[in-house]
Enzyme design. Structure first.
Site, PDB file in Angstrom:
ATOM      1  N   ASP A 155       0.863  -1.176   0.000  1.00 40.10           N
ATOM      2  CA  ASP A 155       0.000   0.000   0.000  1.00 40.10           C
ATOM      3  C   ASP A 155       0.898   1.224   0.000  1.00 40.10           C
ATOM      4  O   ASP A 155       2.076   1.148   0.396  1.00 40.10           O
ATOM      5  CB  ASP A 155      -0.916   0.009   1.232  1.00 40.10           C
ATOM      6  CG  ASP A 155      -1.916   1.157   1.186  1.00 40.10           C
ATOM      7  OD1 ASP A 155      -2.768   1.167   0.280  1.00 40.10           O
ATOM      8  OD2 ASP A 155      -1.822   2.061   2.046  1.00 40.10           O
TER       9      ASP A 155
ATOM     10  N   HIS B 219      -4.699   4.031   7.599  1.00 43.80           N
ATOM     11  CA  HIS B 219      -4.158   5.065   6.719  1.00 43.80           C
ATOM     12  C   HIS B 219      -2.666   5.275   6.926  1.00 43.80           C
ATOM     13  O   HIS B 219      -2.141   6.358   6.689  1.00 43.80           O
ATOM     14  CB  HIS B 219      -4.912   6.389   6.871  1.00 43.80           C
ATOM     15  CG  HIS B 219      -6.336   6.322   6.422  1.00 43.80           C
ATOM     16  ND1 HIS B 219      -6.702   5.983   5.138  1.00 43.80           N
ATOM     17  CD2 HIS B 219      -7.492   6.504   7.087  1.00 43.80           C
ATOM     18  CE1 HIS B 219      -8.024   5.984   5.035  1.00 43.80           C
ATOM     19  NE2 HIS B 219      -8.527   6.291   6.201  1.00 43.80           N
TER      20      HIS B 219
ATOM     21  N   ASP C 274      -2.229  -0.554   6.442  1.00 39.10           N
ATOM     22  CA  ASP C 274      -3.216  -0.959   5.433  1.00 39.10           C
ATOM     23  C   ASP C 274      -2.732  -2.169   4.647  1.00 39.10           C
ATOM     24  O   ASP C 274      -3.541  -3.027   4.247  1.00 39.10           O
ATOM     25  CB  ASP C 274      -3.506   0.206   4.486  1.00 39.10           C
ATOM     26  CG  ASP C 274      -4.356   1.284   5.158  1.00 39.10           C
ATOM     27  OD1 ASP C 274      -4.777   1.075   6.309  1.00 39.10           O
ATOM     28  OD2 ASP C 274      -4.600   2.329   4.531  1.00 39.10           O
TER      29      ASP C 274
ATOM     30  N   GLU D 197       1.022   5.682   0.701  1.00 41.98           N
ATOM     31  CA  GLU D 197       0.416   6.948   1.094  1.00 41.98           C
ATOM     32  C   GLU D 197       1.017   8.024   0.189  1.00 41.98           C
ATOM     33  O   GLU D 197       2.203   7.931  -0.178  1.00 41.98           O
ATOM     34  CB  GLU D 197       0.678   7.268   2.568  1.00 41.98           C
ATOM     35  CG  GLU D 197       0.112   6.237   3.543  1.00 41.98           C
ATOM     36  CD  GLU D 197      -1.392   6.084   3.460  1.00 41.98           C
ATOM     37  OE1 GLU D 197      -2.063   7.038   3.007  1.00 41.98           O
ATOM     38  OE2 GLU D 197      -1.901   5.014   3.839  1.00 41.98           O
TER      39      GLU D 197
ATOM     40  N   HIS E  34      -2.868  10.679   6.577  1.00 37.73           N
ATOM     41  CA  HIS E  34      -1.859   9.634   6.822  1.00 37.73           C
ATOM     42  C   HIS E  34      -0.810  10.011   7.855  1.00 37.73           C
ATOM     43  O   HIS E  34       0.051   9.188   8.193  1.00 37.73           O
ATOM     44  CB  HIS E  34      -1.182   9.218   5.519  1.00 37.73           C
ATOM     45  CG  HIS E  34      -0.646  10.360   4.682  1.00 37.73           C
ATOM     46  ND1 HIS E  34       0.247  11.288   5.147  1.00 37.73           N
ATOM     47  CD2 HIS E  34      -0.872  10.688   3.369  1.00 37.73           C
ATOM     48  CE1 HIS E  34       0.551  12.137   4.184  1.00 37.73           C
ATOM     49  NE2 HIS E  34      -0.117  11.808   3.098  1.00 37.73           N
TER      50      HIS E  34
END
Length: 466
Positions: free
Chosen positions: A278, A420, A425, A280, A328
């Protein structure tokens, strides 16, 4: 109404079609008769036919919507809930609210689920006791290996890494992140090492070799033959071993004789290695925003390898908007001095080598990486699995498929402080993947190709990256 049996409800649906169709036909004939009196017989019949057709279509559509909302969808949802309990280890009460018009079906399903849960409790206790014993033995073995100032690798017959201890992890990390299932030649030059391996196989005896890492470091090593592969024991004088530090012992002995899949499409899901990740970002526009954090971990043989993960902050080369930081919690101060996307992207590419990349809404995250692939000088050609599409396959396209909704459905808890964050995540997505794999197999979707073909039925949800 909720006390009526399912058979009676279905009978009422058909009765409504019959009575409604009869009433509509009679009404259309009456209107047509009135038209015929004022014009001619042909116009009357034509009007009656048109009104009957439109009326029957409207009636059928209305009854189908009622049937779909009160019978078809609840049955689909109930079936999906039962699969999560049968194959994903979820132990929460069934959501029977939507199935209130299905008669005794929902209570019967809940009773079966409760009975299975009770039976599973005894098994879970026995498994927990055995797991605790094995964990204690592993801790003792890890402590023993830690006291020995040598680095140990176990290599399977297919040249894949099956086990590495903490000292070996230090050596491998100088090339790239240690990975179970990776080829040993990803970390060492093949020339001298493979020559020594052939000599070991021919003589059946230990062989001394000077193994050169991909970064140019020479290490004295001994290859010891095993029934399925060999052990590689290395001296590492230039590596700080810190024997008193905590050292992981990472292994999966099922890799000892597992063949490397030739074609991913035909490979069983259980035979694949998954790299779940994942990101951010500074914003939601992949064509102009930048990555500020990458989180990733690996799933081997259907289990998450906790020791193999990436949690890397990335300098986006621009200020992070306050609105993004609010989501985040990554600030400009945190990314100052961190690697740029080219360096971080190359490290993640090496980490994902030979694995199926998995993400929740993968087109979004992959778009950021593809935009910089020329600068990274890498090709993002890994097979891709998207947990949004897997959720649609297992739970129906009409359900919500956000990461939070999927985790709620599968009984996965995301700690508030990790939501987040890239690694948090990615961890939640990996746990969802591990629970969905047996559910896919139970649906008869056993190979990667079969799963991808099924996800393409839901192509309207997301772009197909394969």
């Amino acid at each position: 109404m909720e006390k009526l049996s399912l058979r009676l409800r279905i009978f009422l649906f058909f009765s409504l079609i019959a009575l409604g169709g009869t009433a509509l036909s009679l009404a259309a004939i009456w209107v047509g008769y009135q038209r015929a009196l004022s014009t001619d017989l042909q116009n009357g019949f034509l009007l009656a036919g048109i009104l009957s057709a439109f009326g029957l279509v409207a009636l059928s559509a209305s009854i189908w919507l009622l049937f779909d909302e009160n019978v078809a969808k609840p049955i689909e949802h109930l079936a999906a809930d039962l699969r999560t309990r049968a194959h994903a280890g979820v132990d929460e009460a069934l959501q029977t609210g939507s199935a209130r018009y299905l008669g005794d079906l929902a209570p019967a399903a809940q009773a079966v689920s409760d009975a299975l849960s009770q039976n599973a409790l005894g098994s879970a206790d026995r498994i927990a006791n055995e797991t605790a014993r094995l964990a204690q033995e592993k801790a003792q073995l890890t402590a023993l290996l830690t006291e020995i100032p040598m680095a140990t690798l176990l290599i399977g017959t297919n040249d894949q890494i099956v086990l590495y201890d903490g000292q070996a992890a230090d050596i491998l990390a100088q090339v790239s992140a240690p990975r179970l299932g990776a080829m040993v030649t990803d970390y060492f030059e093949p020339g001298a090492l493979m020559s020594a391996k052939r000599k070991m196989e021919k003589t059946g005896r230990d062989v001394e070799v000077t193994a050169e890492t991909r970064t140019g470091q020479d290490l004295n090593a001994t290859l010891k033959p095993l029934e399925n592969g060999f052990m590689m024991i290395m001296e590492a004088p230039t590596v700080e071993l810190a024997p008193d530090a905590a050292r992981p012992l990472v292994f999966d002995f099922s890799l000892m004789s597992r063949k490397v899949p030739e074609a991913t499409q035909d490979s069983a899901l259980r035979d694949l290695v998954f790299c779940v990740f994942d990101t951010e970002t500074t914003g939601l526009l992949p064509h102009k925003d930048e990555i500020v954090q990458i989180g990733a971990l690996r799933v081997v043989n259907g289990r998450i390898i906790e020791a193999e993960q990436i949690n890397q902050l990335v300098d986006p080369g621009r200020p992070i908007p306050p609105a993004s930081t609010k989501v985040h919690h990554v600030t400009d101060a945190m990314v100052a001095g961190q690697p740029d996307i080219v360096t971080a992207g190359r490290a993640f590419h090496a980490f994902a080598k030979g694995a199926v990349i998995v993400a929740h809404n993968a087109p979004f995250d992959m778009a950021f990486l593809h935009r910089h692939k020329a600068e990274m000088q890498v090709a993002w050609d890994n097979p891709i699995l998207d947990t949004v599409l897997l959720s649609a396959v297992l739970f129906g396209a009409s359900q919500k498929h956000t990461l939070d909704a999927l985790c709620d459905r599968l009984g996965i808890t995301i700690p508030a402080h990790l939501r987040h964050s890239a690694l948090g995540d990615a961890q939640a997505t990996a746990e969802a993947l591990v629970k969905m794999l047996p559910m896919l197999e139970a649906r008869g979707l056993r190979t990667f190709g079969e799963v991808i073909a099924e996800t393409r039925r839901h192509g309207r949800l997301l772009q197909d990256l394969n």
